[in-house]
Design a protein around this motif. Structure first.
Motif, PDB file in Angstrom:
ATOM      1  N   LEU A 126      26.879  37.473  -3.082  1.00  0.00           N
ATOM      2  CA  LEU A 126      25.957  37.047  -2.022  1.00  0.00           C
ATOM      3  C   LEU A 126      26.739  36.430  -0.871  1.00  0.00           C
ATOM      4  CD1 LEU A 126      23.147  36.470  -0.877  1.00  0.00           C
ATOM      5  CD2 LEU A 126      23.117  34.367  -2.265  1.00  0.00           C
ATOM      6  N   ALA A 127      27.712  35.590  -1.198  1.00  0.00           N
ATOM      7  CA  ALA A 127      28.520  34.954  -0.153  1.00  0.00           C
ATOM      8  C   ALA A 127      29.305  35.995   0.644  1.00  0.00           C
ATOM      9  CB  ALA A 127      29.477  33.934  -0.782  1.00  0.00           C
ATOM     10  N   THR A 149      28.469  39.100   1.141  1.00  0.00           N
ATOM     11  CA  THR A 149      27.526  39.852   1.969  1.00  0.00           C
ATOM     12  C   THR A 149      27.117  39.053   3.198  1.00  0.00           C
ATOM     13  OG1 THR A 149      26.698  40.927  -0.042  1.00  0.00           O
ATOM     14  CG2 THR A 149      25.347  41.115   1.937  1.00  0.00           C
ATOM     15  N   GLU A 150      26.780  37.800   2.993  1.00  0.00           N
ATOM     16  CA  GLU A 150      26.374  36.956   4.122  1.00  0.00           C
ATOM     17  C   GLU A 150      27.514  36.789   5.116  1.00  0.00           C
ATOM     18  OE1 GLU A 150      23.092  34.080   1.868  1.00  0.00           O
ATOM     19  OE2 GLU A 150      25.213  33.488   1.937  1.00  0.00           O
ATOM     20  N   SER A 151      28.704  36.513   4.602  1.00  0.00           N
ATOM     21  CA  SER A 151      29.864  36.323   5.472  1.00  0.00           C
ATOM     22  C   SER A 151      30.206  37.609   6.206  1.00  0.00           C
ATOM     23  CB  SER A 151      31.058  35.848   4.631  1.00  0.00           C
ATOM     24  OG  SER A 151      32.214  35.739   5.424  1.00  0.00           O
ATOM     25  N   ARG A 199      28.266  40.097   7.049  1.00  0.00           N
ATOM     26  CA  ARG A 199      27.295  40.395   8.116  1.00  0.00           C
ATOM     27  C   ARG A 199      27.554  39.528   9.338  1.00  0.00           C
ATOM     28  NH1 ARG A 199      20.732  41.093   7.294  1.00  0.00           N
ATOM     29  NH2 ARG A 199      20.296  41.833   9.432  1.00  0.00           N
ATOM     30  N   LYS A 200      27.885  38.256   9.140  1.00  0.00           N
ATOM     31  CA  LYS A 200      28.178  37.368  10.260  1.00  0.00           C
ATOM     32  C   LYS A 200      29.417  37.818  11.030  1.00  0.00           C
ATOM     33  CE  LYS A 200      26.191  33.234   8.112  1.00  0.00           C
ATOM     34  NZ  LYS A 200      26.490  31.921   7.469  1.00  0.00           N
ATOM     35  N   THR A 223      26.129  45.812   6.650  1.00  0.00           N
ATOM     36  CA  THR A 223      26.038  45.452   5.228  1.00  0.00           C
ATOM     37  C   THR A 223      24.935  46.249   4.544  1.00  0.00           C
ATOM     38  OG1 THR A 223      24.656  43.571   5.900  1.00  0.00           O
ATOM     39  CG2 THR A 223      26.986  43.134   5.477  1.00  0.00           C
ATOM     40  N   ALA A 231      20.013  39.449   2.046  1.00  0.00           N
ATOM     41  CA  ALA A 231      21.136  39.115   2.929  1.00  0.00           C
ATOM     42  C   ALA A 231      21.682  40.326   3.670  1.00  0.00           C
ATOM     43  CB  ALA A 231      22.262  38.473   2.118  1.00  0.00           C
ATOM     44  N   GLU A 288      21.761  44.023   5.669  1.00  0.00           N
ATOM     45  CA  GLU A 288      20.953  44.673   6.708  1.00  0.00           C
ATOM     46  C   GLU A 288      20.169  45.854   6.141  1.00  0.00           C
ATOM     47  OE1 GLU A 288      21.596  46.756  11.114  1.00  0.00           O
ATOM     48  OE2 GLU A 288      23.182  45.562  10.201  1.00  0.00           O
TER      49      GLU A 288
END
Length: 346
Positions: free
Chosen positions: A107-108, A110-112, A114-115, A120, A134, A136
């Motif tokens: 999860l981390a 994926t979130e990172s 995308r930022k 993603t 999280a 896209e």
């Protein structure tokens, strides 16, 4: 141990042909995700996964490099979760593959990702999971609830979903896989006797090597994991090429070898490897559509199919072998010691 042991694993193995048919019937949703990826024209792909999903990611690596001609890397989640690395991911496709969709480290990542500019895409069996939220874009592998701890149907449906996704990115319609449900049913039915014989041969094995090349390397790795987690067997997986670069020295007459021998270039390249392994006295079980062309003491033949789809079929008799070995050793593969269905790592 009675057949009640492993009943969930047995039922989920048998479900797979029907699940393949269901996934193919709903492939339009995967097609749309593939078209979105194609529109982004990624310059590089990164794959994030753990456990069985990591083996599915390796399969995806071969698909993307061979069929899309894109370079691919496998993510080390700890570079994000432990070290806080923040590379520029602009123009990168990040595929996160997770059966549960709930692992904190994935999860981390994926979130990172995308930022930091990545496109993603989550590939999971849990449509409402945190990783799906999280990312896209998301792909549902549609395996339904898996009650056995050892992944079977979620692994194989993930492979098929990844194939359909990559095929869609290159403009395909998934028709290459249209006959897979029938081939899967034939594989399970026709290999049953050979698998039972393999269970009898290897019930007392203490060491096992699994090996393959190309797309089938993912199968070798997944086979090793299945044998270790259900039968507590000391199993090691190697690329056929790597096996000859040192590990073959540890192979002897007390070593059982599961070798993936499908049609195509990967299977062809295994013949020389198995000749060398046979010279050391190992008991080789060849599995695949070209098993009859490989040096082996036992064979589990499979129906021919396109090489890039072979891993979806190859894993089916291996899952049955893992189930059978666990039962003959008095173990319940539905409840392996020390394991849970969802492993949470950071």
């Amino acid at each position: 141990m009675t057949e009640a042991a492993g009943r969930h694993m047995a039922a989920e193995i048998d479900e797979q042909p029907d699940l393949f048919a269901g996934l193919l019937a709903e492939r339009a949703a995967i097609q749309r995700v593939g078209e979105r990826i194609a529109e982004h024209r990624p310059r590089f792909a990164l794959l994030a996964a753990r456990g069985s999903s990591d083996h599915a990611a390796l399969y995806a690596k071969y698909l993307i490099e061979v069929l899309l001609n894109l370079p691919v890397g496998l993510v080390s989640p700890s570079t994000t979760t432990l070290y806080g690395a923040e590379p520029d991911l602009d123009g990168v496709l990040l595929l996160t593959i997770s059966q549960s969709g709930g692992s904190p480290d994935l999860l981390a990542v994926t979130e990172s990702g995308r930022k930091r500019g990545a496109l993603t895409v989550a590939v999971t069996n849990t449509a409402d999971s945190p990783i799906n939220a999280a990312a896209e874009l998301s792909v549902d592998v549609r395996a339904g609830q898996e009650r056995a701890v050892a992944a079977t149907k979620t692994y194989s449906t993930t492979l098929l979903a990844l194939h359909l996704l990559v095929d869609a990115v290159r403009g395909g319609d998934g028709s290459t896989a249209a006959g897979l449900p029938e081939l899967a049913r034939a594989t399970l039915d026709d290999s049953a006797d050979a698998v039972e014989e393999a269970v009898r041969r290897y019930r007392f094995a203490e060491r096992m090597v699994t090996t393959g090349r190309g797309y089938s390397l993912a199968t070798a790795l997944e086979a090793s994991l299945k044998l270790a987690e259900t039968s507590y067997l000391a199993a090691r997986a190697y690329s056929g090429a790597d096996l000859l670069h040192g590990p073959v020295a540890a192979v002897d007459a007390d070593t059982a070898v599961l070798a993936l021998c499908g049609g195509g270039r990967g299977g062809d390249s295994m013949r020389e490897v198995l000749d060398a392994v046979a010279e050391r006295g190992a008991d080789i079980c060849a599995i695949g559509s070209a098993a009859g062309n490989c040096t082996a003491r036992h064979r589990i033949p499979l129906p021919p199919c396109p090489e890039e789809l072979a891993p979806v079929l190859e894993i089916l008799p291996i899952q049955r072998l893992a189930l059978g070995l666990a039962r003959t050793r008095g173990l319940d593969p539905d409840q392996p010691r020390g394991l849970n269905k969802v492993t949470k790592t950071r």
